[in-house]
Write an enzyme that holds these catalytic residues in place. Structure first.
Site, PDB file in Angstrom:
ATOM      1  N   ASP A 154      -9.814  17.635  40.378  1.00  0.00           N
ATOM      2  CA  ASP A 154     -10.688  16.802  39.561  1.00  0.00           C
ATOM      3  C   ASP A 154      -9.928  16.229  38.363  1.00  0.00           C
ATOM      4  O   ASP A 154      -8.990  16.844  37.854  1.00  0.00           O
ATOM      5  CB  ASP A 154     -11.862  17.666  39.089  1.00  0.00           C
ATOM      6  CG  ASP A 154     -12.865  16.897  38.265  1.00  0.00           C
ATOM      7  OD1 ASP A 154     -13.499  15.993  38.819  1.00  0.00           O
ATOM      8  OD2 ASP A 154     -13.007  17.212  37.068  1.00  0.00           O
ATOM      9  N   GLU A 167      -7.904  13.292  41.930  1.00  0.00           N
ATOM     10  CA  GLU A 167      -8.873  12.240  41.647  1.00  0.00           C
ATOM     11  C   GLU A 167      -8.315  11.327  40.555  1.00  0.00           C
ATOM     12  O   GLU A 167      -8.206  11.727  39.400  1.00  0.00           O
ATOM     13  CB  GLU A 167     -10.197  12.837  41.174  1.00  0.00           C
ATOM     14  CG  GLU A 167     -11.242  11.778  40.833  1.00  0.00           C
ATOM     15  CD  GLU A 167     -12.311  12.263  39.871  1.00  0.00           C
ATOM     16  OE1 GLU A 167     -13.428  11.726  39.916  1.00  0.00           O
ATOM     17  OE2 GLU A 167     -12.019  13.166  39.060  1.00  0.00           O
TER      18      GLU A 167
END
Length: 606
Positions: free
Chosen positions: A310, A344
């Site tokens: 993330d 990401e």
């Protein structure tokens, strides 16, 4: 005496038979164990580009154990965070539910399951006027444990074992940028401090350049000299939360940037708090080694097959340069040579995403540029040359086409919205049949072009949602959330987990074709035809032995006919999907005709 001898003989015979059965049973158990070990080794030898990933939020996918709906917390909404009528709260899905629905996932053609974060979270947080629950999993307090809303260590182990037994991999979504919102600042009772930059608020002065000297000798590298965290604000941990985080080092404010709210631009994108979330000081060697220990431990304990990371772009490059090789080494030591790591980097520009493979040491990143162009092409918003330009940019990645081959490609997600929403938004007057055809076309673009197709849970049921953050997290079961329950999926409402849903069947057909043809997974890609308006897009996937699979897409609402260049040796063709001509028109040229909003897959044969 004769009777005694007969009895003894009978006993001896029974003992011998029992011993034989025991040996046979042990041999069978050993054979089964060896077969399982062989299957696991085979699974781990698969390269990333052989996978089809299925991304799901455990809270919204399946509720296998209603007893854990409140986690280990009191059953009040603002304590446990459970409220199945509110889209921002827990709805009850868990890891037991994922185990129960592995048949459904595998039937779709997925070979790897990517779970949104399953670590223990702060159940409920308030930031400004917003109050919500951590159903998504990104507000972590204990990085070493499974969140009780989702299960426990035994359930997690059972899930990994069950997936591996089916030949499926398990990827975890992990976070190194931030923790849950625990730290507060004295200067901002509402926890809404504006970002204070490093130039105006250096680490060596208290509260700004005119403040008292602190952290004597700190030069940005010797973190033993960084002892006071009050250079920008005065951070503190509220009473009762002093030991809220695990491991214990996470509880010390000195391990965080403490500079206030990120504006998501410039320096604040690295050092600012995201909506109050405590932003880790990832330059600090203690933080670097701490995160290596945490996530290396998950590999050691469970045999995880990959990590989606993330907020990759919001962490300094040096952190990733240390962390990623450490994860790959940890996985290799566990016998996982093809550990799939992808970050990401939320940006549609391949020049931005590629930088993270060249500078930050990422083997791969989520292909947000593909998401943008494939969605726009399938929706009819742009010409098919948008895809040609996208694939031309593959040269920007660290190893060019080899890196592009392992980029997870996708059409939507839990943050931005679903492909169904994007197609509906671009075609507000379209009927259901057109919407369905366009969504199928988008999936075909993803399944048959280079990269690792990544399905977003529920897309196969035709879910569309309202787009934007949080509006694409529908329950897979009959929902008690009005906005989800009132939706009519593209292709029509089906029973929960229906394998007869039109998109489920269409995607499953694509996955079977992809699995059967190595060229569609590993073949070198060449763009053959494109245009500046909706219409024909053609690409070839080539194998080292001279094989060619030609994939033809039509993004327009009229049939297209054209001559398409192919390899000179590809003279005869077999239709794998659709109506392919049997022979080339001439060496290196084949006539094609593609129906509206459809695709063909044609394989050259000797």
């Amino acid at each position: 005496m004769g009777t005694g001898k007969t009895l003894r003989d009978t006993v001896h015979t029974m003992v011998a038979a029992a011993a034989l059965l025991s040996v046979v049973g042990a041999q069978a158990a050993c054979a089964q164990s060896n077969a399982q070990a062989d299957a696991l080794r085979e699974l781990r030898q698969r390269p990333p580009q052989d996978e089809v990933i299925y991304f799901l939020l455990p809270d919204r996918f399946a509720n296998g154990d209603p007893a854990n709906d409140h986690g280990s917390y009191a059953p009040q909404r603002l304590v446990s965070g459970f409220d199945p009528t509110d889209p921002d709260f827990y709805h009850g899905g868990d890891l037991a539910g994922v185990i129960q629905r592995l048949d459904y996932i595998q039937g779709l053609g997925a070979t790897a399951v990517w779970l949104a974060p399953i670590f223990r979270n702060k159940p409920v947080q308030t930031h400004g006027d917003y109050t919500g629950a951590a159903h998504h999993g990104y507000w972590i307090t204990d990085f070493t444990a499974v969140d009780p809303h989702f299960g426990d260590e035994a359930t997690m182990r059972a899930l990994v074992d069950a997936a591996h037994a089916r030949g499926m991999k398990v990827y975890l979504d992990i976070v190194a940028n931030h923790t849950a919102d625990v730290i507060r600042y004295r200067e901002c009772p509402r926890n809404d401090c504006a970002y204070r930059n490093r130039a105006d608020y250096p680490y060596t002065r208290k509260g700004g350049v005119d403040g008292a000297p602190i952290n004597d000798g700190f030069d940005g590298r010797d973190f033993a000299r960084l002892t006071r965290p009050d250079y920008a604000y005065t951070p503190y941990v509220p009473a009762g939360e002093e030991n809220a985080k695990v491991p214990a080092w996470l509880n010390d404010p000195i391990r965080y940037h403490n500079r206030g709210e990120s504006t998501f631009s410039g320096e604040s994108g690295l050092d600012g708090d995201f909506a109050g979330l405590d932003d880790l000081l990832t330059e600090d060697p203690v933080v670097v080694q701490g995160m290596i220990d945490i996530f290396g431990g998950w590999i050691d304990r469970y045999g995880i097959d990959g990590y989606r990371i993330d907020t990759a772009r919001h962490v300094n490059a040096a952190f990733w340069q240390a962390f990623i090789p450490a994860m790959k080494a940890r996985a290799a030591a566990k016998g996982i040579p093809n550990f799939h790591i992808f970050g990401e980097v939320y940006d549609p520009d391949p020049a931005v995403t590629a930088r993270f493979t060249r500078v930050d040491a990422y083997p791969a990143v989520l292909d947000f540029p593909f998401q943008k162009q494939a969605t726009d092409v399938a929706a009819g918003k742009v010409g098919t040359d948008a895809l040609a330009r996208l694939f031309d940019a593959d040269a920007l990645y660290a190893d060019g086409a080899d890196t592009a081959a392992i980029l997870p490609t996708f059409l939507g997600n839990h943050d931005m919205g679903r492909i169904g929403f994007f197609v509906k938004q671009a075609n507000p007057e379209a009927d259901d049949a057109e919407l369905l055809a366009r969504i199928e076309l988008a999936h075909a673009l993803m399944m048959f072009s280079r990269g690792v197709p990544t399905l977003y849970y529920g897309d196969e049921q035709g879910f569309a949602g309202a787009g934007g953050y949080g509006n694409s997290r529908q329950d897979m079961w009959p929902s008690r959330t009005p906005v989800y329950a009132d939706e009519t999926p593209v292709g029509g409402r089906q029973p929960a987990y229906s394998t007869n849903a039109p998109l489920y069947q269409a995607i499953a057909e694509m996955a079977r074709l992809r699995a059967a043809e190595p060229a569609l997974r590993r073949g070198r890609q060449i763009v053959r035809a494109s245009g500046d308006k909706p219409g024909l897009f053609a690409l070839s996937r080539l194998t080292d032995d001279g094989g060619e699979v030609l994939v033809l897409f039509n993004s327009s609402t009229a049939p297209v006919a054209a001559q398409v260049e192919v390899e000179p040796g590809s003279l005869r063709w077999q239709a794998l999907r659709g109506d392919c001509g049997a022979r080339s028109s001439a060496p290196a040229s084949v006539a094609v005709r593609v129906p509206p909003l459809d695709y063909l897959v044609c394989k050259s044969v000797p």
